[in-house]
Design a protein around this motif. Structure first.
Motif, PDB file in Angstrom:
ATOM      1  N   SER A   1      18.942  62.285  46.623  1.00 37.86           N
ATOM      2  CA  SER A   1      19.158  63.693  46.946  1.00 37.86           C
ATOM      3  C   SER A   1      18.617  64.553  45.813  1.00 37.86           C
ATOM      4  O   SER A   1      19.069  64.435  44.674  1.00 37.86           O
ATOM      5  N   SER A   2      17.648  65.401  46.137  1.00 39.34           N
ATOM      6  CA  SER A   2      17.123  66.307  45.114  1.00 39.34           C
ATOM      7  C   SER A   2      18.144  67.376  44.752  1.00 39.34           C
ATOM      8  O   SER A   2      18.134  67.914  43.644  1.00 39.34           O
ATOM      9  N   GLU A   3      19.039  67.693  45.693  1.00 33.83           N
ATOM     10  CA  GLU A   3      20.071  68.690  45.414  1.00 33.83           C
ATOM     11  C   GLU A   3      20.983  68.243  44.278  1.00 33.83           C
ATOM     12  O   GLU A   3      21.444  69.059  43.479  1.00 33.83           O
TER      13      GLU A   3
ATOM     14  N   TRP B   1      15.762  63.194  36.944  1.00 37.16           N
ATOM     15  CA  TRP B   1      14.950  62.323  37.798  1.00 37.16           C
ATOM     16  C   TRP B   1      15.742  61.098  38.240  1.00 37.16           C
ATOM     17  O   TRP B   1      15.740  60.730  39.422  1.00 37.16           O
TER      18      TRP B   1
ATOM     19  N   ALA C   1      18.348  62.062  40.825  1.00 39.91           N
ATOM     20  CA  ALA C   1      17.772  62.308  42.151  1.00 39.91           C
ATOM     21  C   ALA C   1      17.376  61.000  42.827  1.00 39.91           C
ATOM     22  O   ALA C   1      17.590  60.814  44.032  1.00 39.91           O
TER      23      ALA C   1
END
Length: 379
Positions: A351-353, A343, A346
């Protein structure tokens, strides 16, 4: 009489030679690297002790410097490093890097802009990991169920239903909070701010969305093209099709491909560990560049937006996610500890990637089977 005298002298000389030879036995025994033990002691040639070379001025100074550095620099440094390794984790270093990055951007904006490539390098390294990791883990997750495609289908249906329901509830919470707080009101971008990304997003919103267009976002022209462009949904589609084909193949071929993908996933998880060691530097550099380019006021302007986002997340967790976890008997505290680092990663990298590889690893450590995480997380 002469014989007695000669014999006495001979014995005296022999004894003296033995004494002399005995005092040098340690040296004579190994002259020229050869064993001389077979030679009688009274016939050995005595070799004097070699004098040790007197230490020079430079050797004395070098020895003192080496001793000083070892005692006051290297040894304390290693103790500090070992202490930090035991007492800290990646989260601590990321938070510390964020603070340092903000300070650099605030007080040395030019330097903050110059180190932006360090942050970009971190995102690029994350992108290297995504395709092989997602593909290998997803293949293991699907083909690892055996030959029962129906079992995979049931898992897919459950996953889709869960995501549809929970995502709809999350959207409802977000829309309600956004309309109540109106976080974008009053935000003024600095003069000269580059708004090309915002304009590009606005243009995309104007483009009509068709079912065929969305379908071909999932079905790529080529696996390698999807891999180059890091299209995760397209990679997922290819992995699903490949896994289904593996389940139909003979046992030998399936076993070989499973072993290859398991080996690939293990190597990529180690790759993730190496990249995560660089995460604090990359995140700190990215924040320094952002604050250096836009000023510290950018954080204040977006504070309302960030507050709205986190308020929505807290409501979502308390009202929706935690009850689901309690019903499914998932340890709540342990789960939040497991997702803490993904978490934070990100959030700090926007960026969630970047959090995807670490999420795989943390969920595996949490106890989720590879077959489940490999199938569910990429969606």
């Amino acid at each position: 009489m002469d014989e007695i005298t000669h014999s006495t002298i001979h014995r005296h000389d022999t004894n003296e030679s033995k004494v002399i030879a005995g005092s040098y036995t340690e040296h004579v025994h190994d002259i020229g690297g050869k064993d001389r033990s077979h030679i009688p002691e009274h016939l050995r040639i005595p070799v004097p002790d070699q004098e040790k070379a007197a230490p020079t001025f430079f050797s004395k100074v070098g020895g003192k410097i080496n001793s000083f550095c070892s005692k006051f620099i290297f040894s304390p440094s290693m103790k500090i490093i070992r202490f930090l390794q035991r007492r800290t984790n990646l989260t601590f270093w990321i938070v510390l890097a964020m603070v340092i990055g903000i300070l650099i951007g605030r007080f040395a904006p030019a330097a903050g802009k110059e180190i932006k490539p360090l942050g970009d390098a971190f995102i690029q390294m994350i992108k290297i990991i995504i395709v092989p990791l997602v593909f290998s883990v997803l293949v293991i997750g699907i083909a690892g169920h055996g030959d029962d495609i129906a079992k995979v289908g049931k898992l897919a249906i459950k996953t889709i239903i869960y995501f549809e329901v929970v995502t709809t509830l999350a959207l409802a919470v977000g829309l309600i909070m956004a309309n109540i707080i109106k976080p974008g009101a009053g935000v003024i971008l600095p003069v000269g701010q580059d708004t090309s990304a915002v304009q590009e997003m606005a243009n995309k919103e104007k483009t009509s969305i068709t079912w065929s267009g969305e379908m071909f976002l999932i079905i790529p022209e080529s696996f390698f093209k999807a891999a180059v462009e890091n299209k995760v949904l397209a990679i997922v589609f290819c992995a699903v099709m490949f896994s289904c084909a593996m389940m139909k193949a003979d046992k030998k071929s399936k076993k070989v491909m499973l072993e290859i993908n398991e080996a690939l996933s293990q190597v990529m998880f180690k790759f993730v560990g190496l990249v995560m060691n660089y995460a604090p530097i990359g995140i700190g550099a990215a924040l320094a560049a952002t604050v250096g380019a836009n000023g510290i006021s950018v954080l204040a302007n977006l504070g309302k937006l960030i507050g709205c986002v986190y308020a929505s997340l807290v409501i979502f967790l308390i009202v929706i996610l935690v009850p689901i976890m309690l019903v499914c008997r998932i340890p709540v505290i342990g789960f939040f500890k497991a997702i803490g680092q993904p978490w934070l990663l990100a959030f700090s990298s926007a960026s969630s990637e970047s959090a995807l590889p670490l999420a795989f690893e943390r969920m595996r450590e949490f106890g989720c089977p590879n077959s489940l995480t490999g199938f569910v997380i990429p969606w």
